[in-house]
Design a protein around this motif. Structure first.
Motif, PDB file in Angstrom:
ATOM      1  N   ARG A  63     -18.520  22.102   7.714  1.00 54.74           N
ATOM      2  CA  ARG A  63     -17.434  22.968   6.912  1.00 54.74           C
ATOM      3  C   ARG A  63     -17.021  21.816   5.731  1.00 54.74           C
ATOM      4  NH1 ARG A  63     -13.565  23.994  11.879  1.00 54.74           N
ATOM      5  NH2 ARG A  63     -14.588  22.373  12.565  1.00 54.74           N
ATOM      6  N   ARG A 108     -15.739  17.601  14.318  1.00 53.65           N
ATOM      7  CA  ARG A 108     -16.634  18.388  15.514  1.00 53.65           C
ATOM      8  C   ARG A 108     -17.658  19.195  14.711  1.00 53.65           C
ATOM      9  NH1 ARG A 108     -12.278  20.507  19.716  1.00 53.65           N
ATOM     10  NH2 ARG A 108     -11.222  21.259  17.961  1.00 53.65           N
ATOM     11  N   PHE A 113       4.910  21.594   6.653  1.00 56.93           N
ATOM     12  CA  PHE A 113       3.928  21.431   5.659  1.00 56.93           C
ATOM     13  C   PHE A 113       4.168  22.564   4.753  1.00 56.93           C
ATOM     14  CE2 PHE A 113       0.935  19.387   8.787  1.00 56.93           C
ATOM     15  CZ  PHE A 113       1.639  18.056   8.795  1.00 56.93           C
ATOM     16  N   GLY A 165      -6.005  19.816   7.967  1.00 56.23           N
ATOM     17  CA  GLY A 165      -5.614  20.329   6.676  1.00 56.23           C
ATOM     18  C   GLY A 165      -5.048  19.148   5.898  1.00 56.23           C
ATOM     19  N   ILE A 166      -4.342  18.168   6.606  1.00 53.70           N
ATOM     20  CA  ILE A 166      -3.847  16.926   5.690  1.00 53.70           C
ATOM     21  C   ILE A 166      -5.074  16.048   5.439  1.00 53.70           C
ATOM     22  CG2 ILE A 166      -2.364  14.936   5.969  1.00 53.70           C
ATOM     23  CD1 ILE A 166      -0.608  17.301   5.726  1.00 53.70           C
ATOM     24  N   SER A 194       1.740  12.632  13.496  1.00 51.62           N
ATOM     25  CA  SER A 194       2.558  13.515  14.905  1.00 51.62           C
ATOM     26  C   SER A 194       3.207  14.631  14.328  1.00 51.62           C
ATOM     27  CB  SER A 194       3.355  12.390  15.491  1.00 51.62           C
ATOM     28  OG  SER A 194       3.929  12.928  16.523  1.00 51.62           O
ATOM     29  N   GLY A 226       7.933  16.813   8.450  1.00 50.86           N
ATOM     30  CA  GLY A 226       8.409  18.111   8.630  1.00 50.86           C
ATOM     31  C   GLY A 226       7.507  19.390   8.424  1.00 50.86           C
ATOM     32  N   ASN A 243      -6.125  12.428  12.596  1.00 45.59           N
ATOM     33  CA  ASN A 243      -5.460  13.573  12.100  1.00 45.59           C
ATOM     34  C   ASN A 243      -5.953  14.615  13.124  1.00 45.59           C
ATOM     35  OD1 ASN A 243      -4.276  14.629   8.720  1.00 45.59           O
ATOM     36  ND2 ASN A 243      -5.617  16.192  10.167  1.00 45.59           N
ATOM     37  N   LEU A 244      -5.226  14.726  14.406  1.00 49.52           N
ATOM     38  CA  LEU A 244      -5.596  15.609  15.346  1.00 49.52           C
ATOM     39  C   LEU A 244      -4.686  16.448  15.676  1.00 49.52           C
ATOM     40  CD1 LEU A 244      -7.325  12.637  17.090  1.00 49.52           C
ATOM     41  CD2 LEU A 244      -8.655  14.307  15.894  1.00 49.52           C
ATOM     42  N   ALA A 245      -5.135  17.375  16.601  1.00 48.92           N
ATOM     43  CA  ALA A 245      -4.205  18.568  17.068  1.00 48.92           C
ATOM     44  C   ALA A 245      -4.843  19.092  18.480  1.00 48.92           C
ATOM     45  CB  ALA A 245      -4.216  19.917  16.167  1.00 48.92           C
ATOM     46  N   ASP A 278     -16.953  14.784  18.976  1.00 43.20           N
ATOM     47  CA  ASP A 278     -15.522  15.045  19.493  1.00 43.20           C
ATOM     48  C   ASP A 278     -14.971  13.725  19.870  1.00 43.20           C
ATOM     49  OD1 ASP A 278     -13.648  15.469  21.761  1.00 43.20           O
ATOM     50  OD2 ASP A 278     -14.597  17.707  21.679  1.00 43.20           O
ATOM     51  N   VAL A 279     -13.513  13.794  19.515  1.00 44.49           N
ATOM     52  CA  VAL A 279     -12.811  12.249  19.597  1.00 44.49           C
ATOM     53  C   VAL A 279     -12.831  11.940  21.271  1.00 44.49           C
ATOM     54  CG1 VAL A 279     -10.345  11.460  19.697  1.00 44.49           C
ATOM     55  CG2 VAL A 279     -11.359  12.656  17.751  1.00 44.49           C
ATOM     56  N   TYR A 288       2.778  15.731  21.644  1.00 42.87           N
ATOM     57  CA  TYR A 288       3.130  14.949  20.607  1.00 42.87           C
ATOM     58  C   TYR A 288       3.910  13.651  21.186  1.00 42.87           C
ATOM     59  CZ  TYR A 288       1.046  18.513  17.563  1.00 42.87           C
ATOM     60  OH  TYR A 288       0.541  19.351  16.645  1.00 42.87           O
TER      61      TYR A 288
HETATM   62  N1  LIG Z   1       1.979  22.715  10.238  1.00 38.64           N
HETATM   63  C1  LIG Z   1       2.838  22.103  10.121  1.00 38.64           C
HETATM   64  O1  LIG Z   1       4.146  22.318   9.529  1.00 38.64           O
HETATM   65  C2  LIG Z   1       3.144  20.730  10.963  1.00 38.64           C
HETATM   66  C3  LIG Z   1       4.253  19.878  10.662  1.00 38.64           C
HETATM   67  C4  LIG Z   1       4.150  18.646  11.305  1.00 38.64           C
HETATM   68  C5  LIG Z   1       3.003  18.159  12.020  1.00 38.64           C
HETATM   69  N2  LIG Z   1       2.083  18.849  12.283  1.00 38.64           N
HETATM   70  C6  LIG Z   1       0.902  18.270  12.960  1.00 38.64           C
HETATM   71  O2  LIG Z   1       0.320  17.438  12.132  1.00 38.64           O
HETATM   72  C7  LIG Z   1      -0.984  17.276  12.582  1.00 38.64           C
HETATM   73  C8  LIG Z   1      -1.924  17.138  11.507  1.00 38.64           C
HETATM   74  O3  LIG Z   1      -2.013  18.493  10.701  1.00 38.64           O
HETATM   75  P1  LIG Z   1      -3.155  19.358  10.376  1.00 38.64           P
HETATM   76  O4  LIG Z   1      -2.407  20.775   9.561  1.00 38.64           O
HETATM   77  O5  LIG Z   1      -3.814  18.447   9.243  1.00 38.64           O
HETATM   78  O6  LIG Z   1      -4.030  19.746  11.432  1.00 38.64           O
HETATM   79  P2  LIG Z   1      -5.020  20.662  11.683  1.00 38.64           P
HETATM   80  O7  LIG Z   1      -5.444  21.407  10.364  1.00 38.64           O
HETATM   81  O8  LIG Z   1      -4.850  21.704  12.889  1.00 38.64           O
HETATM   82  O9  LIG Z   1      -6.279  19.705  12.130  1.00 38.64           O
HETATM   83  C9  LIG Z   1      -6.360  19.080  13.275  1.00 38.64           C
HETATM   84  C10 LIG Z   1      -7.749  18.680  13.359  1.00 38.64           C
HETATM   85  O10 LIG Z   1      -7.817  18.018  14.727  1.00 38.64           O
HETATM   86  C11 LIG Z   1      -9.312  18.242  15.071  1.00 38.64           C
HETATM   87  N3  LIG Z   1      -9.705  18.152  16.571  1.00 38.64           N
HETATM   88  C12 LIG Z   1      -8.930  18.678  17.571  1.00 38.64           C
HETATM   89  N4  LIG Z   1      -9.345  18.548  18.931  1.00 38.64           N
HETATM   90  C13 LIG Z   1     -10.477  17.584  18.327  1.00 38.64           C
HETATM   91  C14 LIG Z   1     -11.500  16.780  19.059  1.00 38.64           C
HETATM   92  N5  LIG Z   1     -11.491  16.788  20.514  1.00 38.64           N
HETATM   93  N6  LIG Z   1     -12.226  16.049  18.603  1.00 38.64           N
HETATM   94  C15 LIG Z   1     -12.320  15.682  17.240  1.00 38.64           C
HETATM   95  N7  LIG Z   1     -11.573  16.622  16.418  1.00 38.64           N
HETATM   96  C16 LIG Z   1     -10.724  17.303  16.927  1.00 38.64           C
HETATM   97  C17 LIG Z   1      -9.591  19.617  14.778  1.00 38.64           C
HETATM   98  O11 LIG Z   1     -11.053  19.852  14.600  1.00 38.64           O
HETATM   99  P3  LIG Z   1     -11.755  21.242  14.379  1.00 38.64           P
HETATM  100  O12 LIG Z   1     -11.597  21.564  13.196  1.00 38.64           O
HETATM  101  O13 LIG Z   1     -13.006  21.031  14.800  1.00 38.64           O
HETATM  102  O14 LIG Z   1     -10.952  22.443  15.425  1.00 38.64           O
HETATM  103  C18 LIG Z   1      -8.818  19.770  13.288  1.00 38.64           C
HETATM  104  O15 LIG Z   1      -9.762  19.791  12.161  1.00 38.64           O
HETATM  105  C19 LIG Z   1      -1.408  18.489  13.718  1.00 38.64           C
HETATM  106  O16 LIG Z   1      -1.226  17.851  14.961  1.00 38.64           O
HETATM  107  C20 LIG Z   1      -0.226  19.324  13.314  1.00 38.64           C
HETATM  108  O17 LIG Z   1       0.167  19.988  14.524  1.00 38.64           O
HETATM  109  C21 LIG Z   1       2.024  20.132  11.864  1.00 38.64           C
END
Ligand SMILES: NC(=O)c1ccc[n+]([C@@H]2O[C@H](COP(=O)([O-])OP(=O)(O)OC[C@H]3O[C@@H](n4cnc5c(N)ncnc54)[C@H](OP(=O)(O)O)[C@@H]3O)[C@@H](O)[C@H]2O)c1
Length: 195
Positions: free
Chosen positions: A38, A34, A143, A12-13, A101, A141, A73-75, A53-54, A121
């Motif tokens: 998309r 991956r 999002f 997302g970010i 993080s 914080g 930018n991973l989860a 894959d990372v 994290y």
């Molecule tokens: N939501 C909130 O309010 C919030 C607040 C603070 C922090 N955060 C954290 O901030 C981080 C970034 O957020 P976001 O919303 O941008 O995350 P996101 O949309 O969940 O994106 C994470 C990306 O990591 C990729 N990923 C996971 N495992 C992988 C692997 N082994 N190899 C390659 N790619 C891999 C996923 O790929 P796929 O698309 O292939 O699955 C996904 O596109 C996340 O860790 C999130 O939990 C979230």
């Protein structure tokens, strides 16, 4: 011009940051993800796409060569991912890492105690902080999709301020860090909207 490798480029970010990089810089981007189907249409003069894959170390290593900055930018299994990214950066002599993080990893949010859910994290941040890399860890914080760029940062050891942050704000900070050598190097920053 900076060569930026974006890991988890469909996140997302990351998607918001990619738009900002393309609009506001002349940086060359490598998008590592991956499933590349998309991604929409991108300017292929500025963008290279690598499907991977990372945790696939050989592929990651080949992708990293020649980049100035890695923006992760991973989860998910972040501990193993942090180990792999740090090792691979060491092997390819890349120093600058921007790592997304979460708030709460140091129990720094007043009145909040985040449980084991944040362990990946916490552990990934420990691995990065123990490395010799020029890292910046961002601890955003909650999002929001608000159409605004408005944020303040807090350093490790300071109480986190506020609660929420727009995705655009986090992306703006990522682009600033990637394009400003030396900015907030070896720092872990809380990022939130001023209240
Ligand atoms: N939501 C909130 O309010 C919030 C607040 C603070 C922090 N955060 C954290 O901030 C981080 C970034 O957020 P976001 O919303 O941008 O995350 P996101 O949309 O969940 O994106 C994470 C990306 O990591 C990729 N990923 C996971 N495992 C992988 C692997 N082994 N190899 C390659 N790619 C891999 C996923 O790929 P796929 O698309 O292939 O699955 C996904 O596109 C996340 O860790 C999130 O939990 C979230």
């Amino acid at each position: 011009m900076t060569n930026v490798l974006i890991l988890g480029a469909n996140g997302g970010i990351a998607r918001v940051a990619i738009d900002l990089f393309l609009k506001e810089t002349d940086d060359q981007l490598t998008l590592y993800l991956r499933n590349s189907s998309r991604l929409g249409n991108l300017d292929l003069n500025r963008v290279t796409v690598i499907e991977g894959d990372v945790l696939d170390k050989e592929k990651l290593k080949n992708a990293m060569i020649g980049h100035d900055v890695v923006y992760a930018n991973l989860a998910g299994g972040l501990e193993q991912m942090a180990k792999t990214v740090v090792e691979t950066m060491n092997e390819t002599n890349i120093k600058r890492l921007i790592w997304i993080s979460s708030m709460g990893i140091y129990d720094e949010v007043p009145g909040q105690k985040y449980s084991t859910i944040l362990d990946p994290y916490r552990k990934s941040a420990e691995i990065i902080e123990a490395s010799d890399l020029d890292y910046t860890i961002l601890r955003p914080g909650w999002f929001t999709n608000k159409d605004e760029i408005e944020y303040e940062t807090t350093q490790k050891g300071e109480p986190f301020k506020g609660h929420e942050i727009s995705r655009q704000s986090v992306a703006d900070l990522v682009v600033k860090l990637a394009t400003s050598p030396g900015l907030e190097v070896r720092k872990s920053l809380g990022v939130s909207k001023p209240e």
